[in-house]
Design an enzyme around this catalytic site. Structure first.
Site, PDB file in Angstrom:
ATOM      1  N   ASP A  82       0.667  -1.273  -0.327  1.00  0.00           N
ATOM      2  CA  ASP A  82      -0.096   0.298  -0.070  1.00  0.00           C
ATOM      3  C   ASP A  82       0.938   1.547  -0.358  1.00  0.00           C
ATOM      4  O   ASP A  82       1.000   2.052   0.962  1.00  0.00           O
ATOM      5  CB  ASP A  82      -1.391   0.002   0.628  1.00  0.00           C
ATOM      6  CG  ASP A  82      -1.944   1.108   1.600  1.00  0.00           C
ATOM      7  OD1 ASP A  82      -2.625   1.746   0.279  1.00  0.00           O
ATOM      8  OD2 ASP A  82      -2.092   1.466   2.607  1.00  0.00           O
ATOM      9  N   ASN A 137       6.455  -7.933   6.992  1.00  0.00           N
ATOM     10  CA  ASN A 137       5.662  -6.637   8.221  1.00  0.00           C
ATOM     11  C   ASN A 137       4.400  -7.811   6.468  1.00  0.00           C
ATOM     12  O   ASN A 137       4.245  -7.686   5.675  1.00  0.00           O
ATOM     13  CB  ASN A 137       5.790  -5.451   6.937  1.00  0.00           C
ATOM     14  CG  ASN A 137       4.190  -4.812   7.501  1.00  0.00           C
ATOM     15  OD1 ASN A 137       3.746  -4.478   8.567  1.00  0.00           O
ATOM     16  ND2 ASN A 137       4.046  -4.648   6.846  1.00  0.00           N
ATOM     17  N   GLU A 138       3.258  -8.418   7.680  1.00  0.00           N
ATOM     18  CA  GLU A 138       2.014  -9.252   6.922  1.00  0.00           C
ATOM     19  C   GLU A 138       2.253  -9.719   6.540  1.00  0.00           C
ATOM     20  O   GLU A 138       1.699  -9.879   5.322  1.00  0.00           O
ATOM     21  CB  GLU A 138       1.183  -7.847   7.346  1.00  0.00           C
ATOM     22  CG  GLU A 138       1.309  -6.821   8.449  1.00  0.00           C
ATOM     23  CD  GLU A 138      -0.472  -5.724   7.202  1.00  0.00           C
ATOM     24  OE1 GLU A 138      -1.160  -5.711   6.553  1.00  0.00           O
ATOM     25  OE2 GLU A 138      -0.499  -4.935   8.488  1.00  0.00           O
ATOM     26  N   ASN A 178      -0.657  -4.980  13.650  1.00  0.00           N
ATOM     27  CA  ASN A 178      -1.544  -4.105  13.195  1.00  0.00           C
ATOM     28  C   ASN A 178      -2.710  -4.480  12.824  1.00  0.00           C
ATOM     29  O   ASN A 178      -3.025  -5.436  12.436  1.00  0.00           O
ATOM     30  CB  ASN A 178      -0.876  -4.771  11.710  1.00  0.00           C
ATOM     31  CG  ASN A 178       0.559  -3.750  11.421  1.00  0.00           C
ATOM     32  OD1 ASN A 178       1.292  -3.563  12.877  1.00  0.00           O
ATOM     33  ND2 ASN A 178       0.849  -4.262  10.480  1.00  0.00           N
ATOM     34  N   TYR A 187      -6.725  -2.512  12.456  1.00  0.00           N
ATOM     35  CA  TYR A 187      -7.943  -1.437  11.840  1.00  0.00           C
ATOM     36  C   TYR A 187      -9.048  -1.556  12.524  1.00  0.00           C
ATOM     37  O   TYR A 187      -9.950  -0.849  11.439  1.00  0.00           O
ATOM     38  CB  TYR A 187      -7.489  -1.460  10.999  1.00  0.00           C
ATOM     39  CG  TYR A 187      -6.156  -1.323  10.393  1.00  0.00           C
ATOM     40  CD1 TYR A 187      -6.053   0.259  10.347  1.00  0.00           C
ATOM     41  CD2 TYR A 187      -4.997  -1.926  10.285  1.00  0.00           C
ATOM     42  CE1 TYR A 187      -4.526   0.706   9.993  1.00  0.00           C
ATOM     43  CE2 TYR A 187      -3.939  -1.164   9.586  1.00  0.00           C
ATOM     44  CZ  TYR A 187      -3.764  -0.057   9.815  1.00  0.00           C
ATOM     45  OH  TYR A 187      -2.709   0.666  10.019  1.00  0.00           O
ATOM     46  N   TYR A 196     -11.091  -0.453   9.112  1.00  0.00           N
ATOM     47  CA  TYR A 196     -11.477  -1.891   7.889  1.00  0.00           C
ATOM     48  C   TYR A 196     -13.098  -2.859   8.271  1.00  0.00           C
ATOM     49  O   TYR A 196     -14.046  -3.593   7.460  1.00  0.00           O
ATOM     50  CB  TYR A 196     -10.452  -2.670   7.396  1.00  0.00           C
ATOM     51  CG  TYR A 196      -9.101  -1.782   7.291  1.00  0.00           C
ATOM     52  CD1 TYR A 196     -10.168  -0.889   4.967  1.00  0.00           C
ATOM     53  CD2 TYR A 196      -7.791  -1.794   7.216  1.00  0.00           C
ATOM     54  CE1 TYR A 196      -8.603  -0.154   5.091  1.00  0.00           C
ATOM     55  CE2 TYR A 196      -7.203  -0.721   6.383  1.00  0.00           C
ATOM     56  CZ  TYR A 196      -7.767  -0.528   5.449  1.00  0.00           C
ATOM     57  OH  TYR A 196      -6.398   0.417   4.677  1.00  0.00           O
ATOM     58  N   GLU A 239       0.854  -0.998  14.024  1.00  0.00           N
ATOM     59  CA  GLU A 239      -0.342  -0.156  13.504  1.00  0.00           C
ATOM     60  C   GLU A 239      -0.964   0.578  14.006  1.00  0.00           C
ATOM     61  O   GLU A 239      -2.061  -0.702  14.698  1.00  0.00           O
ATOM     62  CB  GLU A 239       0.176  -0.822  12.212  1.00  0.00           C
ATOM     63  CG  GLU A 239       0.947  -0.562  11.559  1.00  0.00           C
ATOM     64  CD  GLU A 239       0.939  -1.103  10.296  1.00  0.00           C
ATOM     65  OE1 GLU A 239      -0.566  -0.301   8.935  1.00  0.00           O
ATOM     66  OE2 GLU A 239       2.202  -1.347   9.154  1.00  0.00           O
ATOM     67  N   TRP A 297      -0.482   4.480  12.725  1.00  0.00           N
ATOM     68  CA  TRP A 297      -0.248   4.251  11.222  1.00  0.00           C
ATOM     69  C   TRP A 297      -0.580   5.618  10.851  1.00  0.00           C
ATOM     70  O   TRP A 297      -1.959   5.464  10.597  1.00  0.00           O
ATOM     71  CB  TRP A 297      -0.778   3.287  10.855  1.00  0.00           C
ATOM     72  CG  TRP A 297      -0.550   3.561   8.864  1.00  0.00           C
ATOM     73  CD1 TRP A 297      -1.028   2.916   7.908  1.00  0.00           C
ATOM     74  CD2 TRP A 297       0.844   2.321   8.913  1.00  0.00           C
ATOM     75  NE1 TRP A 297      -0.207   3.102   7.101  1.00  0.00           N
ATOM     76  CE2 TRP A 297       0.502   2.238   7.420  1.00  0.00           C
ATOM     77  CE3 TRP A 297       2.237   2.241   9.232  1.00  0.00           C
ATOM     78  CZ2 TRP A 297       1.632   2.249   6.765  1.00  0.00           C
ATOM     79  CZ3 TRP A 297       3.315   1.964   9.202  1.00  0.00           C
ATOM     80  CH2 TRP A 297       3.314   2.017   7.209  1.00  0.00           C
ATOM     81  N   LYS A 303      -4.110   8.669   6.204  1.00  0.00           N
ATOM     82  CA  LYS A 303      -3.964   7.629   7.219  1.00  0.00           C
ATOM     83  C   LYS A 303      -2.739   8.340   8.508  1.00  0.00           C
ATOM     84  O   LYS A 303      -2.628   8.506   9.835  1.00  0.00           O
ATOM     85  CB  LYS A 303      -3.957   6.522   7.890  1.00  0.00           C
ATOM     86  CG  LYS A 303      -4.760   5.507   7.843  1.00  0.00           C
ATOM     87  CD  LYS A 303      -5.096   4.368   8.430  1.00  0.00           C
ATOM     88  CE  LYS A 303      -5.951   3.562   7.434  1.00  0.00           C
ATOM     89  NZ  LYS A 303      -6.157   3.056   6.396  1.00  0.00           N
TER      90      LYS A 303
HETATM   91  C1  GCB Z   1      -1.466  -1.775   7.372  1.00  0.00           C
HETATM   92  C2  GCB Z   1      -0.154  -2.144   6.303  1.00  0.00           C
HETATM   93  C3  GCB Z   1       0.346  -0.559   5.819  1.00  0.00           C
HETATM   94  C4  GCB Z   1      -1.211  -0.208   5.130  1.00  0.00           C
HETATM   95  C5  GCB Z   1      -1.952  -0.686   6.580  1.00  0.00           C
HETATM   96  C6  GCB Z   1      -3.342   0.181   5.687  1.00  0.00           C
HETATM   97  O1  GCB Z   1      -1.810  -2.907   7.464  1.00  0.00           O
HETATM   98  O2  GCB Z   1       1.301  -2.548   7.149  1.00  0.00           O
HETATM   99  O3  GCB Z   1       1.138  -1.013   4.400  1.00  0.00           O
HETATM  100  O4  GCB Z   1      -0.767   0.877   4.095  1.00  0.00           O
HETATM  101  O5  GCB Z   1      -2.505  -1.358   7.073  1.00  0.00           O
HETATM  102  O6  GCB Z   1      -3.577   1.563   5.975  1.00  0.00           O
HETATM  103  O7  GCB Z   1      -4.355   0.112   5.301  1.00  0.00           O
END
Ligand code: GCB
Length: 610
Positions: free
Chosen positions: A168, A407-408, A466, A468, A472, A504, A549, A568
């Site tokens: 991303d 990462n992830e 990480n 969200y 999301y 994150e 993040w 973000k």
């Molecule tokens: C994540 C990723 C990061 C993305 C972020 C997002 O988990 O590690 O690279 O930019 O989410 O904002 O979706």
């Protein structure tokens, strides 16, 4: 790998400036002999990404090959010396020629590489440097690539981005860091490995191992300079190695509050005559994970900061010193003490500055969203080689407190990850990391889709997640989000009994958009999102930090869920603060007192150097 440096025995010549570029859409540069020079399409600044700089010639979204060339005058002062061409990074791979002679290639982005050119240039004359740069990625590269064909085969047209990327952030191409020609003596200091220990409240130890290109008969002088005192030692070179152990008393340990650096000067001598000299900043400190804590110099530290990106309008991913100074000023302003070099190694200048400013760094390999359907023995080999180059570059920085190996992984929740292949992969990579550096913890940021049974967790010294919830998933519902985060943190801790960094968490926010109700994309919602996460994190005795993040908005490939950028950022792409910046500044100003796992209260270290 030692960074070029100007000393009594070494010389540097910058090759930065305006170079020529030729876009090779049909990949015909090799057969047309462009390695010996070409008629350019345009000028291009080095360092710089070609995309925004040259958008008007049609390369904004270009994935492919571009040829760079420049002429460099080799000064007569380089006479009799070993001459090296060094490229700070060319993303994501490069092949290099000087005066038509092929020097070699480099497969990894975001890392430096160099070639000796002594026999291919003439001092007192100019030399033609040609670099073929490609920003294409494949299944085997680090990071892995993705193509339109992958999207179709995987029946996931909705996930398609343009340009295609498995990550991303925008897949900028170009020579992103400085290019130099430098000269050393023919016999020279090849590498320095410094490790430090704390022996007592006032005693530190600096152990330095020097690799030299000359064998016996030479000696090495070590001088460690403090503010008020110096320590010196002398060692003989044996089989190309010289070692010293310097006891430092009284010792000022390197920390966020007081990032004390000692200047280590290494002098290579033969029969009393100075052959080569190199200087290195040394911070004496120890990092450890113990129980549920991350310890810096024996004291618990709580990481307050961000995931960042190297990204700025027009510059793309180019190193910019004004931006470096600005960003560190903002980190200080907001009371942060750390960041992760998400999702790739940053320029060496960034780490040098973090050493000076007392900012703690989690240094990340450019392995992003690894897909185990496309992971082969070759991938693992490349991943190991990447890590080797990263550690070789950054091992001596006191600011680097941990290695992030990826990462992830398992971004697409492919089942191949959980059938033993994921476990075997991380087991081998973690062993490799520990063999290269046993002094720093390792971690691998996890995403929720990889579940709390992520095999990567088995090999991490501390866990990074990480998350969200509230973005999301459960959008607009921070009460549900906070509850889910809290339950998941407890479940992970219960299973692994390792400290956890929330590496994150964040919400896209359009600067200037407001609402009286919980509304995605508003500045108020970003504040509420961060407040909720920070409160949950503070309530858990086993958490060791919070990395928001992202530090600033950054450009992404085109996708229906991104408005040019990932928004973000707590700062906009041009570094204006959003409302959340003021919340974090206040929140981080209070060094939180957290109850520890066994009940006693702990004052957490990590306030910014004042
Ligand atoms: C994540 C990723 C990061 C993305 C972020 C997002 O988990 O590690 O690279 O930019 O989410 O904002 O979706």
């Amino acid at each position: 790998m030692l960074k070029p440096q100007q000393t009594i025995s070494r010389l540097r010549l910058s090759c930065d400036g305006l170079w020529n570029i030729k876009i090779d859409r049909e990949n015909v540069g090799d057969v047309n002999g462009w390695s010996a020079g070409f008629a350019p399409d345009a000028d291009v600044a080095v360092p710089g990404s070609w995309n925004e700089q040259l958008a008007e010639i049609g390369v904004m979204n270009y994935i492919g090959v571009a040829w760079y060339q420049t002429r460099v005058f080799v000064p007569t002062a380089f006479e009799g010396k070993r001459i090296v061409l060094r490229i700070g990074s060319a993303d994501f791979s490069a092949r290099v020629w000087i005066n038509g002679k092929f020097l070699g290639s480099h497969e990894f982005g975001f890392l430096p590489f160099e070639f000796e050119v002594t026999n291919h240039v003439a001092v007192g004359k100019s030399a033609l440097v040609v670099v073929r740069v490609s920003n294409e990625l494949t299944d085997d590269t680090v990071p892995q690539g993705v193509t339109a064909e992958h999207y179709i085969a995987e029946n996931r047209v909705r996930d398609e981005t343009f340009p295609p990327a498995r990550f991303d952030f925008f897949p900028y191409g170009g020579i992103h860091r400085s290019v130099e020609l430098y000269a050393t003596p023919k016999e020279y200091i090849d590498d320095i490995d410094v490790q430090t220990n704390i022996l007592s409240a006032s005693d530190g130890l600096v152990r330095a191992k020097i690799q030299l290109t000359c064998l016996d008969g030479a000696t090495v002088g070590f001088r460690l300079e403090g503010d008020e005192q110096n320590w010196t030692q002398e060692a003989n070179v044996e089989n190309g190695v010289a070692e010293a152990s310097i006891a430092v008393n009284p010792c000022q340990f390197w920390s966020c509050e007081h990032p004390q650096l000692y200047l280590l000067t290494i002098q290579l001598r033969r029969d009393g005559e100075l052959i080569d000299e190199y200087q290195l900043n040394v911070g004496i400190r120890e990092v450890k994970v113990e129980g549920a804590k991350l310890l810096l110099n024996g004291k618990p530290v709580f990481l307050k900061g961000f995931g960042k990106h190297e990204d700025f309008p027009v510059l793309g991913k180019a190193l910019s010193l004004p931006l470096l100074v600005k960003d560190f000023g903002l980190l200080r302003w907001i009371n942060a003490n750390s960041f992760r070099t998400s999702h790739y190694p940053y320029a060496e200048e960034v780490l040098d500055y973090a050493d000076r400013k007392g900012i703690l760094i989690i240094d990340e390999v450019a392995d992003i969203s690894r897909d185990f359907r496309y992971t082969s023995p070759k991938s693992l080999e490349n991943h190991k080689a990447y890590l080797r180059e990263l550690i070789a570059r950054d091992k001596n920085h006191p600011c680097v407190i941990a290695w992030s190996l990826s990462n992830e992984p398992n971004y697409l929740a492919e089942q191949e990850y959980h059938d033993g292949r994921g476990d075997a992969y991380w087991k081998e990579l973690a062993q490799h990391a520990r063999a290269l550096d046993e002094t720093r913890p390792i971690t691998i940021p996890n995403l929720q889709r990889a579940t709390i049974n992520d095999p990567a967790f088995n090999y991490c010294d501390f866990i990074s997640i990480n998350r969200y919830y509230g973005w999301y998933e459960n959008p607009g519902q921070m009460d549900v989000a906070g509850k889910r985060l809290s339950e998941e943190l407890d479940a992970i801790y219960e299973k692994y009994q390792k400290p956890i960094l929330v590496s994150e968490f964040g919400a896209d926010t359009v600067a200037g958009l407001h609402s009286t109700t919980d509304q995605l994309f508003t500045e108020e919602y970003q504040v509420k999102f961060l407040e909720t996460y920070c409160a949950v994190i503070a309530s858990k005795p086993y958490t060791i930090g919070e990395h928001v993040w992202n530090f600033a908005d950054f450009r992404t490939p085109q996708h229906h869920r991104r408005v040019v950028m990932n928004l973000k950022g707590v700062f906009t792409r041009t570094r204006e603060p959003k409302r959340a910046a003021f919340f974090l500044k206040e929140h981080w100003a209070k060094s939180p007192v957290k109850s520890s796992v066994n009940g006693e209260a702990t004052m957490l270290a990590g306030a910014f150097e004042k």
